[in-house]
Structures are given as C-alpha cells and as structure tokens.
Scaffold this active site. Structure first.
Site, PDB file in Angstrom:
ATOM      1  N   ASP A 106       0.849  -1.192   0.000  1.00  0.00           N
ATOM      2  CA  ASP A 106       0.000   0.000   0.000  1.00  0.00           C
ATOM      3  C   ASP A 106       0.888   1.247   0.000  1.00  0.00           C
ATOM      4  O   ASP A 106       0.707   2.162   0.803  1.00  0.00           O
ATOM      5  CB  ASP A 106      -0.954  -0.028   1.207  1.00  0.00           C
ATOM      6  N   HIS A 149      -2.611   0.089  11.602  1.00  0.00           N
ATOM      7  CA  HIS A 149      -2.191  -1.246  11.164  1.00  0.00           C
ATOM      8  C   HIS A 149      -0.696  -1.212  10.878  1.00  0.00           C
ATOM      9  O   HIS A 149      -0.113  -0.137  10.743  1.00  0.00           O
ATOM     10  CB  HIS A 149      -2.950  -1.645   9.897  1.00  0.00           C
ATOM     11  N   GLN A 215      -2.156  -5.741   5.640  1.00  0.00           N
ATOM     12  CA  GLN A 215      -2.137  -4.665   6.643  1.00  0.00           C
ATOM     13  C   GLN A 215      -2.995  -5.041   7.865  1.00  0.00           C
ATOM     14  O   GLN A 215      -4.070  -4.477   8.079  1.00  0.00           O
ATOM     15  CB  GLN A 215      -2.677  -3.362   6.023  1.00  0.00           C
ATOM     16  N   ASP A 217      -4.694  -5.087  11.395  1.00  0.00           N
ATOM     17  CA  ASP A 217      -4.981  -4.022  12.368  1.00  0.00           C
ATOM     18  C   ASP A 217      -4.329  -4.320  13.719  1.00  0.00           C
ATOM     19  O   ASP A 217      -4.437  -5.438  14.232  1.00  0.00           O
ATOM     20  CB  ASP A 217      -6.492  -3.906  12.592  1.00  0.00           C
ATOM     21  N   ASP A 247      -2.702   8.871   9.970  1.00  0.00           N
ATOM     22  CA  ASP A 247      -3.444   8.074   9.000  1.00  0.00           C
ATOM     23  C   ASP A 247      -4.677   7.427   9.643  1.00  0.00           C
ATOM     24  O   ASP A 247      -4.570   6.847  10.736  1.00  0.00           O
ATOM     25  CB  ASP A 247      -2.494   6.992   8.476  1.00  0.00           C
ATOM     26  N   GLU A 287      -6.290  12.666   9.472  1.00  0.00           N
ATOM     27  CA  GLU A 287      -7.033  12.232   8.292  1.00  0.00           C
ATOM     28  C   GLU A 287      -8.371  11.701   8.816  1.00  0.00           C
ATOM     29  O   GLU A 287      -8.420  10.610   9.398  1.00  0.00           O
ATOM     30  CB  GLU A 287      -6.301  11.118   7.534  1.00  0.00           C
ATOM     31  N   HIS A 324     -22.100  24.564 -10.121  1.00  0.00           N
ATOM     32  CA  HIS A 324     -22.220  26.001 -10.427  1.00  0.00           C
ATOM     33  C   HIS A 324     -23.006  26.705  -9.321  1.00  0.00           C
ATOM     34  O   HIS A 324     -23.739  27.644  -9.594  1.00  0.00           O
ATOM     35  CB  HIS A 324     -22.924  26.234 -11.775  1.00  0.00           C
TER      36      HIS A 324
HETATM   37  C1  GLC Z   1      -5.167   6.403   4.334  1.00  0.00           C
HETATM   38  C2  GLC Z   1      -4.136   6.703   3.284  1.00  0.00           C
HETATM   39  C3  GLC Z   1      -4.272   5.722   2.174  1.00  0.00           C
HETATM   40  C4  GLC Z   1      -4.025   4.338   2.748  1.00  0.00           C
HETATM   41  C5  GLC Z   1      -4.969   4.042   3.908  1.00  0.00           C
HETATM   42  C6  GLC Z   1      -4.511   2.853   4.690  1.00  0.00           C
HETATM   43  O1  GLC Z   1      -6.455   6.603   3.851  1.00  0.00           O
HETATM   44  O2  GLC Z   1      -4.269   8.033   2.832  1.00  0.00           O
HETATM   45  O3  GLC Z   1      -3.370   5.984   1.142  1.00  0.00           O
HETATM   46  O4  GLC Z   1      -4.198   3.381   1.741  1.00  0.00           O
HETATM   47  O5  GLC Z   1      -5.004   5.107   4.820  1.00  0.00           O
HETATM   48  O6  GLC Z   1      -3.343   3.138   5.409  1.00  0.00           O
END
Ligand code: GLC
Ligand code: MG
Length: 548
Positions: A106, A149, A215, A217, A247, A287, A324
């Site tokens: 990833d 993860h 990945q 967790d 992340d 994020e 618009h």
């Molecule tokens: C976040 C990252 C993305 C990634 C995911 C898992 O959303 O921006 O790129 O695949 O986490 O880590």
C-alpha cells in the site's frame, strides 16, 4: 494607508497579472495601499506558535519527487536538493507520505519497521540531514504516522502469528471465526478487497484488517500496543519532526457495532497530543474517516488535533464547482467554520495521493485554478499535493493500485530522459503531457499554472488574514458567482469566483465594500452603489481585490 472617499457610483475595470500587490496608479477612483515587507511578516509567523495556521504545506510522495542516485526512485537526498525550489514556489512546510521500510503493498502505508527509513529512500542520517536542511530554511516537516495497522512483515506481526502466548500474541485482532466481531460498520468488508478477516496459515486463526490483507490491524485494547505506538511517535519527535499526519486515526479501536471515532480512540489521541505538546511547535493533523463530521477530531480545540482535512470541500470540489452553485460551496465551509471549537484549523486540499489528479475532474486547468483560489483564500491551511502546481495530468501505469495515476514522478525539466527527476529509468511511467507540464517550462511562462500558484502563494505570504481572519460570504442574485470577504485587524480582501464558463454578473445587495483596490490577482469589474456592489467576471474568471 491612503483612503479616498468613493463616489456614490464607481466603476472599476481592473486587472492584475501577478500576486505581488499592485500599487494603484494615482487617481481618485480607488485607494492606494502602501508597500509592506510581507517577507519579514512571513518569517515572524513561521517562527511563532501558530506557524501551522499560516504555512502553505506541500504533500510529498518521496518516491516520486526527486531521485538523487539514478535508481529511478525518488529519495531523501533528492528531496533535500529540491527544498530551495519548493521554497521559491512559496512552500513553508512538508508532509511526507510514509518513509519507513515497507513491502509496498500500500505504497508505504504498510509499515514493516517504525524505527527506520525505507532503504530505497535513504538512511536515518539522510533523514536527519533533511530535517536540518528544512529547518535551516525555516521550513517544517510532518511525517505520516500509520498507527491503525502495520505490514504483515512487521516483526510484531511475525511474532504474533508464530507465538500466540508470547509478548506480541495479543498485538493484533485475532479471532477463531471470520465474523466475530464484525468490522462495526455492519459488514465484514474491508475498505480494500473483500472480507476484513483473513486466515493466517501459521496461527490458524483469522486476523482483522480494515485495508489490504497485508495490513493487519493493531489491537489497541492491549495496553502494550498503546505504549509501543506512543514510543514510535516519541522517537520521531526526538529526531526533530514538526508533527504528524495521522493516518485513518479514527479507526484504532474496534467495536462490534460502531465503526466511528470511538471514545477509547479519542482518549488515545489525547495521550498522543499530550506527548506532542512537550515538543514546542509540534502539531497533529488528522485524516478523518467521517468527512461530514470533523469537529470531534478537534476535541476542545487544544487537546486533540491542531488540524483536520476538510474533505467535504476538498474531495468534492469538482462536484461543488460542477454544480455552479455558490450557495453549496459556501454551505460546505460555513458549517465547518461555525461548528468547530476555537483553535480548530481546517486543512484545505483539492487533491491527494488517494484521489485522481485535481486537473482531471470536469477537465482542465481553468477549473483547477478556481478551486485553488478558494483553497488558498478560505480560512484554513492549504496543502498542495506535489505536481498540482503544474496541473499534472493523471498517469496511466498501475503498479500498486489505481491510485498510482496520481503518484507519477515530478517532471522538473523538459529533458525527455527522466525530465530532471532521474538519470535512470523512473520506477513508474510519467503521466501524459509532461513535455509541457514541467517546472522548467511552466516557470518561464507568465500564464502557466505554475506561475499562477507562485503568484497566489506570494499573495498569501506574511498575511495572517488568510489563515485566521474572519470569513463572510456575500449573497448575490447570481448563484454561479461565489463571493466572500476575508478580514482581520490589518487587512480586508474580496474574493470573487465565477463557477461557470460563461461571463457572469451578480448584484451583491449588502456587500458594503468600504474601499476597493485594484485586483491583486485575476480580473473583475466592480460597480458600487451605496451598500450594493455589482460584480462582473469573465467566463471561468476569478479575482482577489483588496478592500483595506
Ligand atoms: C489512508 C491513506 C491511504 C491508505 C490508507 C490505509 O487513507 O491516505 O493511502 O491506503 O489510509 O493506510
Ligand atoms: Mg533514488
């Protein structure tokens, strides 16, 4: 400041070509604004505790920014060599996508070792050199912290699968069945692929993964995981990073019936914030996974994240602009601006490594520029994804997954052999049209997207109003014209954006513009009549005008 009394009815046919404040030629029709040393203000802001509210960030995929050793893979020494170019563009701070060792299932979001640097990118010594070189230039560096993860290659996972009763046995979320608990969202689906449960052949149990099966967790119910991951944060803070982009941070704790931002996850974030607060100036950026509900990421404004991405605008800007509808754009910001606790700072994006290149939706540079005008002038902190300043086109080669289309190498020159990115074979093909969309070519053209970004960032420089000033949306009789005012004790600006491709006029009955100067960017015609203003813009036009 020289103020002129405005006649009751005043027509201004105004144009500007650069982001430097245009000094108005003497005349009775508009005020002159004195020159000011914005560079000195910028240096003060960059050194202050609120630096992140005034910085312009740049998201870097190290693998694709600049190769220094000819292996076709961007690296930390390459990035160091480009810091001056980024600074010249007006960049104050970097966010580096994951730079740790990884099997790259990833693109690095599968971390195999939290304490080292991906050997493709360099060494810890290179990383120290990067931090030093950035700080010497007054630039800051955030790194991606991927805590939900690890990679299945991480030593913790290898120990967990082979020694269930050992110290790492409980580091991941194991189950005898692929269904208990489910992922909390009422489905067993992972975000990528199908089932969120994967049978591990070694341990003969299922492990939980929200993303790829590579990945697994981490299990935050285990206090040892909490300690170990906080240690990771501490290690990089000790190395001098200025903070973290966290992340998918809401997903740390699992629940059988809720896949949202759970209380124990919030408590973890508060612990992380306490740690970060012991490093002056360090910041946390979230994020969010719940795009429409970001206030919880800020906590009380000082105990959780300093910044959270505003994806509601950012990822859907094509949708907003495509509609618009100025009211729709205004509403998407207004809710954020009113509901957030004091201290919250939105991180404003129009693209990232996870979505298609900003150029693509609805097609064309003209639309991207208008989205960028809003991104750079709305209250918040803009994050430019590398290559956006060139209007880079999406690539076509796929190595990891289709997000690779937004992860192609940065073209620095027009030389077809590597475009200044590498002297070797690039790890992934350049996107189309790089002969035209590269830094060398575009920086020499006054009307390029690169020149546009440079001018826009120059206009932000040193002016606190953009990061933290008040926002007032001005309602008009034409929904295709977005108009808002930004104001603080020192400055006041009017921003106008025509969301359509045709010329538009809008009457703003309560604009109440005290003064109006030449546009400092773009073009517009403004006519004042008492409190009302009539604004006229060319098709796809935009303008930033100074009011005070
Ligand atoms: C976040 C990252 C993305 C990634 C995911 C898992 O959303 O921006 O790129 O695949 O986490 O880590
Ligand atoms: Mg290299």
């Amino acid at each position: 400041m020289v103020r002129h009394l405005l006649p009751g009815l005043l027509a201004l046919g105004l144009a500007a070509c650069g982001g430097e404040e245009t000094t108005a030629p003497p005349g009775p029709d508009y005020p002159e604004f004195p020159d000011h040393d914005w560079e000195a203000e910028a240096a003060t802001l960059a050194a202050g505790p609120d630096w992140y509210r005034h910085a312009v960030f740049y998201e870097v995929f190290v693998r694709s920014l600049q190769d220094s050793d000819g292996d076709g893979i961007g690296d930390l020494q390459g990035l160091i060599a480009r810091l001056d170019d980024l600074k010249a563009l007006g960049i104050d701070a970097l966010w580096l996508m994951p730079i740790m060792p990884t099997p790259f299932f990833d693109s690095g979001y599968d971390v195999a070792d939290y304490e080292a640097i991906n050997p493709d990118y360099g060494t810890l010594a290179d990383f120290d050199a990067l931090i030093g070189a950035a700080h010497e230039r007054g630039m800051r560096v955030l790194i991606d912290l991927v805590l939900n993860h690890t990679s299945d290659q991480h030593a913790w996972f290898q120990a967990s699968r082979s020694d269930p009763t050992g110290p790492y046995g409980d580091f991941y979320v194991w189950s005898d069945t692929p269904s208990s608990p489910d992922n909390g969202c009422g489905t067993h689906q992972a975000m990528f692929g199908d089932s969120a449960w994967e049978l591990d052949e070694v341990r003969q149990q299922y492990f939980f993964h929200r993303f790829y099966p590579q990945q697994p967790d981490l299990n935050y119910e285990n206090p040892a995981v909490v300690d170990a991951t906080l240690e990771v944060a501490k290690l990089w803070l000790d190395r001098g990073v200025d903070g973290f982009r966290c992340d998918v941070i809401a997903l740390l704790y699992e629940s059988a019936n809720d896949c949202g931002f759970l209380e124990p996850t919030k408590a973890y974030v508060r612990q992380l914030r306490s740690l970060v607060d012991t490093y002056p100036g360090a910041v946390l950026l979230a994020e969010p996974t719940d795009f429409e509900n970001t206030p919880p990421y800020y906590g009380n404004g000082s105990d959780m994240f300093h910044m959270t991405f505003n994806f509601a605008y950012g990822y859907f800007w094509n949708f907003h602009f495509g509609s618009h509808d100025a009211g729709q754009i205004a509403a998407s910001f207004e809710s954020a601006l009113t509901e957030h606790p004091p201290g919250a700072q939105e991180a404003l994006v129009i693209g990232s490594h996870d979505v298609t290149r900003a150029f693509k939706p609805l097609g064309g540079e003209a639309l991207q520029r208008r989205a960028a005008v809003v991104q750079m002038t709305m209250r918040g902190t803009p994050f430019i994804y590398y290559g956006e300043e060139l209007a880079l086109r999406p690539g076509t080669e796929q190595i990891v997954d289709n997000r690779d289309f937004a992860r192609t190498p940065m073209p620095w020159t027009a030389e077809p052999d590597g475009f200044g990115f590498t002297t070797g074979e690039p790890w992934i093909a350049f996107g189309p049209e790089v002969e035209a969309t590269n830094v060398a070519t575009e920086s020499g053209q006054a009307d390029s997207t690169y020149a546009f970004y440079r001018d826009l960032l120059a206009l932000r420089r040193g002016r606190e109003v953009w990061g933290t000033g008040e926002v007032q949306f001005l309602e008009g009789d034409n929904e295709t014209v977005l108009a808002f005012r930004r104001e603080d004790g020192a400055l006041s600006y009017l921003v106008l954006v025509n969301l359509s491709e045709d010329p538009q006029t809008s009457v703003l009955p309560d604009a109440n513009l005290p003064n109006i100067g030449l546009p400092v960017l773009g073009e517009a015609q403004v006519t004042l009549d008492g409190d009302a203003a009539t604004v006229a813009l060319e098709g796809a036009g935009y303008a930033i005008l100074r009011l005070r």
